[in-house]
Design a protein around this motif. Structure first.
Motif, short mmCIF file in Angstrom:
data_model
loop_
_atom_site.label_atom_id
_atom_site.label_comp_id
_atom_site.label_asym_id
_atom_site.label_seq_id
_atom_site.Cartn_x
_atom_site.Cartn_y
_atom_site.Cartn_z
N GLN A 126 2.05 2.07 -3.35
CA GLN A 126 0.97 2.71 -4.13
C GLN A 126 0.67 4.13 -3.63
O GLN A 126 -0.31 4.73 -4.04
CB GLN A 126 -0.31 1.90 -4.05
CG GLN A 126 -0.26 0.51 -4.65
CD GLN A 126 -1.64 -0.14 -4.54
OE1 GLN A 126 -2.65 0.43 -4.92
NE2 GLN A 126 -1.68 -1.35 -4.00
N ASN A 149 -6.24 -5.37 -4.50
CA ASN A 149 -6.61 -6.26 -5.62
C ASN A 149 -7.12 -7.62 -5.20
O ASN A 149 -6.85 -8.63 -5.86
CB ASN A 149 -5.42 -6.46 -6.56
CG ASN A 149 -5.40 -5.37 -7.60
OD1 ASN A 149 -6.44 -5.03 -8.15
ND2 ASN A 149 -4.22 -4.82 -7.82
N LEU A 189 -0.49 4.94 -0.79
CA LEU A 189 -1.81 4.94 -0.15
C LEU A 189 -1.74 4.98 1.37
O LEU A 189 -2.74 4.79 2.05
CB LEU A 189 -2.61 3.70 -0.58
CG LEU A 189 -3.07 3.67 -2.04
CD1 LEU A 189 -3.84 2.39 -2.34
CD2 LEU A 189 -3.93 4.90 -2.34
N LEU A 219 -4.55 4.79 6.04
CA LEU A 219 -4.81 4.61 4.61
C LEU A 219 -5.32 5.92 4.03
O LEU A 219 -6.20 6.57 4.62
CB LEU A 219 -5.88 3.53 4.43
CG LEU A 219 -6.23 3.20 2.98
CD1 LEU A 219 -5.11 2.39 2.33
CD2 LEU A 219 -7.54 2.42 2.90
N LEU A 256 0.84 -1.20 0.00
CA LEU A 256 0.00 0.00 0.00
C LEU A 256 0.88 1.26 0.00
O LEU A 256 0.55 2.27 -0.63
CB LEU A 256 -0.94 0.00 1.21
CG LEU A 256 -2.02 -1.10 1.19
CD1 LEU A 256 -2.70 -1.22 2.55
CD2 LEU A 256 -3.06 -0.82 0.09
N TYR A 289 -13.30 -1.77 0.76
CA TYR A 289 -12.43 -0.76 0.16
C TYR A 289 -10.96 -1.22 0.16
O TYR A 289 -10.26 -1.11 -0.84
CB TYR A 289 -12.58 0.56 0.93
CG TYR A 289 -11.82 1.69 0.32
CD1 TYR A 289 -12.34 2.40 -0.76
CD2 TYR A 289 -10.55 2.03 0.78
CE1 TYR A 289 -11.62 3.43 -1.35
CE2 TYR A 289 -9.82 3.05 0.19
CZ TYR A 289 -10.37 3.74 -0.87
OH TYR A 289 -9.65 4.74 -1.46
N LEU A 290 -10.53 -1.75 1.29
CA LEU A 290 -9.15 -2.26 1.39
C LEU A 290 -8.92 -3.42 0.43
O LEU A 290 -7.84 -3.54 -0.17
CB LEU A 290 -8.89 -2.76 2.82
CG LEU A 290 -8.03 -1.94 3.75
CD1 LEU A 290 -7.88 -2.67 5.08
CD2 LEU A 290 -6.63 -1.69 3.15
N ARG A 334 -10.23 -3.80 -2.41
CA ARG A 334 -10.00 -3.21 -3.74
C ARG A 334 -8.59 -2.66 -3.87
O ARG A 334 -7.93 -2.85 -4.88
CB ARG A 334 -11.00 -2.07 -3.98
CG ARG A 334 -12.38 -2.58 -4.28
CD ARG A 334 -13.31 -1.41 -4.56
NE ARG A 334 -14.69 -1.83 -4.38
CZ ARG A 334 -15.71 -1.00 -4.20
NH1 ARG A 334 -15.50 0.31 -4.18
NH2 ARG A 334 -16.93 -1.47 -4.03
N CYS A 335 -8.13 -1.97 -2.82
CA CYS A 335 -6.78 -1.40 -2.88
C CYS A 335 -5.74 -2.50 -3.07
O CYS A 335 -4.71 -2.30 -3.69
CB CYS A 335 -6.45 -0.66 -1.59
SG CYS A 335 -7.43 0.81 -1.32
N SER A 383 -13.50 7.44 -3.45
CA SER A 383 -14.24 6.86 -2.33
C SER A 383 -15.17 7.88 -1.70
O SER A 383 -15.83 7.61 -0.71
CB SER A 383 -13.31 6.29 -1.29
OG SER A 383 -12.58 7.33 -0.71
N ALA A 406 -8.97 7.40 -1.49
CA ALA A 406 -8.91 8.08 -2.79
C ALA A 406 -10.14 8.96 -2.98
O ALA A 406 -11.14 8.77 -2.30
CB ALA A 406 -8.85 7.03 -3.90
#
Ligand code: GLU
Ligand code: ZN
Length: 304
Positions: A97, A214, A99, A135, A94, A208-209, A211-212, A141, A138
């Protein structure tokens, strides 16, 4: 143990903060029966990542209580205390990324925010001070995260408004429940989470996590929480009685009744395995109440 990609995999994930009580039994039983009814696996995970609030001695008690209630799990038990390398790796991912960020906010500063973090430390540069890791939500969200709960129905949360950038690793170095739970649900191949209503508002954060990172999304089903006469959740803090193993059959009968499964009175004195066989055949998730909370049977009702 191997699960193909279409197989149902469920789990029960108690924290060893105390022995199981009636409220934990209904969650364990609901997730067990839902897995069995769907020819699935039912895994056990001990969420021992918050040592100050836990005691390892409760692990044996919990395993013993599950076994006495006929709730046998598949495969090895996963202990979150042995998973920190994986949590650290996910946090790195993360971080790569962009994030995550370090948050040095004091309790005093966080207090008045009543749980919705204001993003104060987003702009700060790296620090050597003790810090939590949060986190970065984005922009997208700002849109609301929806969870179509199989019991509670449509549930939505706007993460920006209702949660803010949430904690992945605490200032004391411990990983957060949200992070550990998402990583381990993925690691264990969980396809459907059945747990208590008090965690419904964690589901959007977890989705949500996922998705972050994958990961695929999971299905959720939240059962009401069992409350005492004052309306307080049964817990160690409210002095909930530990489940008594010698009352396992009536505990199970009461839990089935509480879960809306309408167990016949003729099974009131039936042995554990007979009760569970009946329950596996007759389990209907939709019969579980969609109210947030239901009063638990009083302990004296358990005695026949
Ligand atoms: N460990 C949590 C609890 O005991 C449950 C976590 C979960 O089911 O996601 O309340
Ligand atoms: Zn901060």
């Amino acid at each position: 143990m191997s699960a193909d990609s279409t197989q149902y995999v469920g789990r029960f994930a108690p924290s060893p903060s105390g022995p199981l009580h009636f409220g934990s039994l209904v969650c364990a039983l609901a997730s067990f029966l839902d897995a069995k009814k769907n020819n699935g696996l039912w895994l056990l995970r001990i969420e021992d990542i918050d040592p100050p609030r836990e005691d390892p001695k409760h692990v044996d008690t919990i395993l013993n209580q599950l076994e006495h209630h006929g709730l046998h799990w598949n495969g090895p038990i996963l202990f979150q205390s042995q998973r920190t390398t994986s949590y650290a790796r996910a946090l790195d991912e993360l971080h790569r990324q962009h994030l995550t960020y370090a948050c040095t906010c004091s309790r005093k500063r966080l207090g008045p925010m009543s749980g919705v973090y204001d993003g104060h430390c987003r702009a700060r540069t790296a620090t050597s001070e003790p810090h939590a890791v949060r986190l970065t939500l984005a922009k997208s969200s700002e849109q609301t995260i929806a969870v179509d709960d199989l019991i509670m129905g449509d549930y939505r949360q706007n993460l920006h408004r209702e949660v803010g950038d949430f904690v992945l690793r605490r200032k004391d170095g411990l990983y957060s429940y949200q992070l550990a739970s998402v990583i381990d649900d993925q690691f264990q191949g969980i396809t459907r989470v059945v747990r208590g209503y008090d965690l419904l508002n964690s589901s959007p954060r977890q989705r949500y996590l996922q998705r972050c990172l994958n990961y695929p999304s999971l299905e959720y089903a939240h059962v009401p929480i069992a409350v005492d006469q004052k309306g307080h959740k049964l817990s160690k803090q409210t002095k909930a009685q530990a489940l008594k193993n010698r009352l396992a059959p009536i505990n199970l009968w009461n839990a089935l009744d509480w879960l809306g499964q309408k167990p016949p009175k003729t099974l009131l004195k039936a042995p554990v395995m007979q009760l569970l066989e009946w329950a596996m055949r007759h389990w209907v998730l939709q019969q579980v109440s969609n109210r947030p909370a239901r009063p638990a049977q009083q302990d004296h009702d358990y005695e026949l």
